[in-house]
Design a protein around this motif. Sequence first.
Motif, PDB file in Angstrom:
ATOM      1  N   TRP A  28     -69.606 -30.355 -21.642  1.00 47.46           N
ATOM      2  CA  TRP A  28     -68.487 -30.878 -22.439  1.00 47.46           C
ATOM      3  C   TRP A  28     -67.230 -30.980 -21.591  1.00 47.46           C
ATOM      4  O   TRP A  28     -66.535 -31.981 -21.616  1.00 47.46           O
ATOM      5  N   LYS A  35     -64.290 -39.400 -18.630  1.00 54.51           N
ATOM      6  CA  LYS A  35     -64.735 -40.272 -19.721  1.00 54.51           C
ATOM      7  C   LYS A  35     -65.173 -41.618 -19.161  1.00 54.51           C
ATOM      8  O   LYS A  35     -64.524 -42.168 -18.285  1.00 54.51           O
ATOM      9  N   TYR A  41     -64.443 -40.976 -26.909  1.00 54.38           N
ATOM     10  CA  TYR A  41     -64.702 -39.565 -27.187  1.00 54.38           C
ATOM     11  C   TYR A  41     -64.967 -38.741 -25.944  1.00 54.38           C
ATOM     12  O   TYR A  41     -65.585 -39.258 -25.017  1.00 54.38           O
ATOM     13  N   PRO A  42     -64.572 -37.458 -26.005  1.00 54.84           N
ATOM     14  CA  PRO A  42     -63.785 -36.818 -27.042  1.00 54.84           C
ATOM     15  C   PRO A  42     -62.330 -37.287 -26.998  1.00 54.84           C
ATOM     16  O   PRO A  42     -61.843 -37.697 -25.952  1.00 54.84           O
ATOM     17  N   PHE A 173     -71.713 -39.916 -30.005  1.00 55.64           N
ATOM     18  CA  PHE A 173     -70.307 -39.548 -29.771  1.00 55.64           C
ATOM     19  C   PHE A 173     -70.156 -38.182 -29.098  1.00 55.64           C
ATOM     20  O   PHE A 173     -69.058 -37.702 -28.897  1.00 55.64           O
ATOM     21  N   TRP A 174     -71.277 -37.554 -28.786  1.00 58.63           N
ATOM     22  CA  TRP A 174     -71.273 -36.285 -28.047  1.00 58.63           C
ATOM     23  C   TRP A 174     -72.081 -36.467 -26.769  1.00 58.63           C
ATOM     24  O   TRP A 174     -72.963 -37.337 -26.708  1.00 58.63           O
ATOM     25  N   HIS A 356     -65.680 -34.009 -30.821  1.00 58.14           N
ATOM     26  CA  HIS A 356     -65.169 -35.343 -30.427  1.00 58.14           C
ATOM     27  C   HIS A 356     -63.828 -35.662 -31.078  1.00 58.14           C
ATOM     28  O   HIS A 356     -63.080 -36.498 -30.593  1.00 58.14           O
TER      29      HIS A 356
END
Length: 413
Positions: A28, A35, A41-42, A173-174, A356
Amino acid sequence: MYKFPADFIWGTSTSAHQTEGNNTNSDWWYYEHNKTPGNPYPKEPSGIATDSYNRYEEDFDLCVQLNNGAVRISVEWARLEPEEGKFAQQEFEHYKKVLTAAKSRKLKTFVTLHHFTNPKWFADMGQWERGDAHKYFARYAKKCAEEFGPLIDFYTTINEPQVYSYGGYIKGFWPPFKKNVFKALLVQANLIKGHNKAYDAIKTVSERFQVGLVKNIMWIETDPFGSHWYDRLYCKLFNLIIRDGFLHFVLKQMDFLGINYYFTRRIINLKEQNPNDYLNDLGWWINPIGLEHILVELKKHKIPMYVTENGLADAEDKYRTHFIEDHLIACAAARDKGADLRGYFYWSLIDNFEWHEGFWPRFGLVEIDRSPGENGQPKLTRKPRPSFSYYAEISKTGILENYHHTPLIHKIT
Ligand code: BGC
């Protein structure tokens, strides 16, 4: 009036990445800072989060003020095994201090070993898409059992395996931001294996350790007035596959089941059409009785159950007190109907990093002030919201004065 038994466990939940801050060796963290263009996201990085890596004593003091008898947290695999096969002893020592701090406050410890995040090295090698992912996870789980032993009262292997594959492989989205149903199913199967092997590995350290899994369970229903047969069939099939089908593969290796309940979906003409009379800040429909239905349906599995998460994003604390009360009425009703429910954990003790979405959804009984302090960093002052007092009261007395009333939330306009 309803009185929960004296040994009913009252607690709150958090997870490591959402609260600790600086979880730099995780997947994460990597994606928060790298990104891919076009991916929103996030929405923001987790950064210092709520600095609970350092402020855990302050957090546990809040649990004591809540009259809670337990706390649910997670330990971070990415910290404990920052490189493949190399465990970081100083991080084990850190978590031993954390767990001892909880125990010295008479809080039972419910500890999750995997709450959505992976070590970066594990993500790089293909993480849960790998057929042998369970080997890495079981090795880590065994090491946790050897190191933490009885400092953990309830080991939970994996948090919400289905939500993990939904976020990372269906919605995308993760991390790892994929949209691939086949991979989602594969990951699901590997997570199930991961749980089962971790269960066995922990039990080789001590048969006495309590080991379970935490599953997100939504309630799916049709319009109670005049539903169509195909809607009823849809709901039946959904529950059969997503809930009971999943549980079928893990129930043999499970001493207790943790249930995370947040919302209900109402299906009419095969489409989701919720009344939406009461929504939280994220737009999730609030339907407390859904929790009662779930607990009653799961009774057949004859396994001790805990509500390990139940809560809402509600920055103004408008609904939270009634939300908790209504869901406890649902718990009491399910217990009256024979459900073996032994505890309830509100999500969350404090506002934290909502994946997110970033920090804007406020789930906490305690508000976190994120405005910048003198050093430019968020102040992170903890301030209990009004609902905090209600939860402290019910945790102390175990008494629900309004048992059997229509949902109290309906009183709010
Ligand atoms: C997760 C938490 C999350 C909460 C609210 C649960 O699915 O376990 O990590 O913050 O829901 O979205």
